[in-house]
Design a protein around this motif. Structure first.
Motif, mmCIF file in Angstrom:
data_model
loop_
_atom_site.group_PDB
_atom_site.id
_atom_site.type_symbol
_atom_site.label_atom_id
_atom_site.label_comp_id
_atom_site.label_asym_id
_atom_site.label_seq_id
_atom_site.Cartn_x
_atom_site.Cartn_y
_atom_site.Cartn_z
ATOM 1 N N ARG A 151 -0.632 2.310 9.168
ATOM 2 C CA ARG A 151 -1.846 1.640 8.702
ATOM 3 C C ARG A 151 -3.036 2.575 8.837
ATOM 4 O O ARG A 151 -3.880 2.665 7.938
ATOM 5 C CB ARG A 151 -2.096 0.349 9.495
ATOM 6 N N SER A 202 1.310 0.531 13.206
ATOM 7 C CA SER A 202 -0.082 0.874 13.498
ATOM 8 C C SER A 202 -0.403 2.296 13.018
ATOM 9 O O SER A 202 -1.458 2.540 12.414
ATOM 10 C CB SER A 202 -0.339 0.756 14.999
ATOM 11 N N ARG A 247 0.872 -1.173 0.000
ATOM 12 C CA ARG A 247 0.000 0.000 0.000
ATOM 13 C C ARG A 247 0.911 1.227 0.000
ATOM 14 O O ARG A 247 1.893 1.265 0.745
ATOM 15 C CB ARG A 247 -0.899 0.053 1.239
ATOM 16 N N TYR A 292 3.791 0.808 2.557
ATOM 17 C CA TYR A 292 3.581 -0.217 3.587
ATOM 18 C C TYR A 292 3.659 -1.571 2.902
ATOM 19 O O TYR A 292 2.851 -1.883 2.017
ATOM 20 C CB TYR A 292 2.228 -0.033 4.253
ATOM 21 N N ASP A 349 5.925 -7.074 8.708
ATOM 22 C CA ASP A 349 5.456 -5.890 7.993
ATOM 23 C C ASP A 349 6.500 -4.779 8.132
ATOM 24 O O ASP A 349 7.194 -4.676 9.160
ATOM 25 C CB ASP A 349 4.126 -5.398 8.572
ATOM 26 N N ASP A 354 -5.393 4.102 5.921
ATOM 27 C CA ASP A 354 -6.844 3.896 5.990
ATOM 28 C C ASP A 354 -7.585 5.223 5.821
ATOM 29 O O ASP A 354 -8.579 5.313 5.094
ATOM 30 C CB ASP A 354 -7.233 3.254 7.319
ATOM 31 N N GLY A 388 3.460 -5.579 3.358
ATOM 32 C CA GLY A 388 3.038 -6.665 4.228
ATOM 33 C C GLY A 388 3.990 -7.841 4.115
ATOM 34 O O GLY A 388 4.336 -8.270 3.005
#
Length: 284
Positions: A257, A254, A114, A225, A234, A261, A227
């Motif tokens: 992410r 965190s 991402r 990012y 990650d 989002d 995975g």
């Protein structure tokens, strides 16, 4: 074997994960050294990625650390079996700075990617002429052979999207990146057309954050990012004009992410984004 002067980011990560397991178990480096019949200095080198560690030692240490996460242990053992000369990127060792190889390595091993791009397009989605214009614009100017090596390396990174098992890829691009006429009108238009073409590929999503968005104002960071094969592996890569960096602390993962989002929620849908990109390309 002498310690490595320039371990790869993945070698450093293997050592770092072993250090985390040791510290979580409340063991000292001296105790770990005793378990595998070596000295404390060697454990320190292993945990810094400066020397390799065998699969056998990883398994012994994982038992000593009371780690019962078999998937993580297998992933660490897989890293320990990797070696130089195994992949195309090794051809650029000594030609390009290590960071270029580390990014290609990160993308190769990622199960999903991402990214958030405020001013340029993701490297693996760039055309050759767009990438050349970016590198040719570096200040102070790069030698021509350095520019060409960087362009060639960037084009080879695109192979991850063409293999049999490509990682899922989500690119969130700000409208400012679409409007930048990198390399001039012709190059910029070809880049937009290429983006439209790849956006229809299975497993690849492109979303645009328009200037009119009132829900997302963080456009200062270029973030990728990646995975891992297990969540503990990650990784976040942050790119800045002054160099990039890799983050893997749980709090950082965190945070990014959440950032991605929020960016996704503020972006147009994939269908709306394709229409938007098409409109910008027609204006050129």
């Amino acid at each position: 074997m002498p310690p490595r002067d320039n371990p790869t980011a993945r070698q450093v990560r293997l050592g770092g994960e072993l250090r985390k397991l040791r510290e979580r178990a409340g063991k000292t480096a001296r105790e770990a050294a005793g378990m595998v019949s070596t000295d404390q200095a060697k454990i320190s080198h292993i945990e810094a990625g400066r020397i390799g560690v065998s699969e056998e030692r990883i398994r012994k240490l994982s038992v000593f650390y009371a780690c019962d996460d078999e998937a993580l242990i297998e992933a660490l053992c897989a890293i320990s079996r990797e070696h130089r000369g195994q992949h195309w990127r090794d051809d650029y060792r000594g030609v390009l700075a290590p960071g270029f190889l580390d990014i290609a390595e990160l993308e190769h091993h990622a199960t999903h990617l991402r990214c958030l791009q405020p001013a340029t397009f993701p490297g693996v989605l760039q055309t050759k002429e767009y990438a050349r214009a970016l590198f040719a614009g570096v200040i102070p100017p790069l030698p021509e052979d350095e520019v060409e090596a960087r362009v060639e390396h960037r084009m080879k990174r695109r192979d991850i999207l063409e293999r049999d098992d490509p990682p899922r890829f989500e690119a969130i691009v700000h409208e400012s990146a679409l409007r930048m006429r990198v390399g001039g009108r012709k190059v910029a238009r070809e880049q937009l057309e290429h983006l439209l073409s790849v956006s229809e590929s299975p497993g690849l999503t492109v979303r645009v954050i328009p200037f009119t968005s009132e829900d997302f104002v963080e456009v200062t960071q270029t973030v990728m990012y990646a995975g891992g094969i297990v969540p503990q592996l990650d990784t976040v890569h942050i790119d800045t004009p002054f160099g990039g960096g890799f983050l893997d602390a749980a709090a950082d993962l965190s945070r990014y992410r959440t950032l991605l989002d929020v960016a996704e929620q503020a972006a147009l849908s994939p269908e709306e984004s394709r229409s938007f990109i098409h409109h910008v390309a027609r204006e050129l």
